[in-house]
Design a protein around this motif. Structure first.
Motif: not given
Length: 158
Positions: A106-114
């Motif tokens: 959740w957190l790492l993929p969201l960081r990549t997206l953001v």
């Protein structure tokens, strides 16, 4: 009417998934990766209240993330802080496996997206780019704090 729990749409030619998404309220997994969408985030994503996995990798999405993303991050941050201060784990969120899962899935993929969206809009001066940056600023701040808290807890548990 059928109840769908997963929708995989790899490299599809869905030009406008919005109209179809709103009818899929029971959906738990949605994979729209590699569609190379060149559009704003579908607002209908916020109506998918049962959604647990959303993959938007390799798309050119702009605009506003659903409010539910920031709400979920704020709630997660609150629970991390509250459980850490009280030295409790009533919710189970502080277990090593749950921390690792949230971090990786959740957190790492969201960081990549953001990070990608912010980078694309950082040097633009049009109104949409400025609005996008203003929208993502609080998401970015809360997201990075969640990542810091989880990394801290993972280090403590080793």
């Amino acid at each position: 009417m059928a109840t769908y729990r997963a929708l995989l749409s790899l490299k599809s030619s869905l030009d406008d998934p919005d109209s179809r998404l709103s009818a899929l309220s029971a959906l738990r997994l949605l994979n729209l990766s590699n569609n190379v969408f060149n559009r704003t985030f579908p607002p209908e994503l916020s109506n998918l209240t049962n959604l647990r996995v959303l993959d938007l990798y390799n798309n050119n999405l702009t605009g506003v993330l659903p409010v539910s993303v920031l709400s979920a991050l704020n709630l997660y941050r609150y629970v991390l802080i509250a459980e850490s201060r009280g030295k409790t784990n009533y919710t189970g969120v502080l277990s090593r496996s749950n921390l690792q899962k949230a971090y990786n899935e959740w957190l790492l993929p969201l960081r990549t997206l953001v990070t990608g969206i912010v980078a694309v809009n950082k040097n633009e001066s049009d109104e949409l780019a400025v609005d996008t940056l203003c929208t993502f600023n609080p998401v970015e701040l809360v997201l990075y704090r969640c990542i810091e808290l989880v990394e801290e807890k993972l280090k403590e548990s080793t």
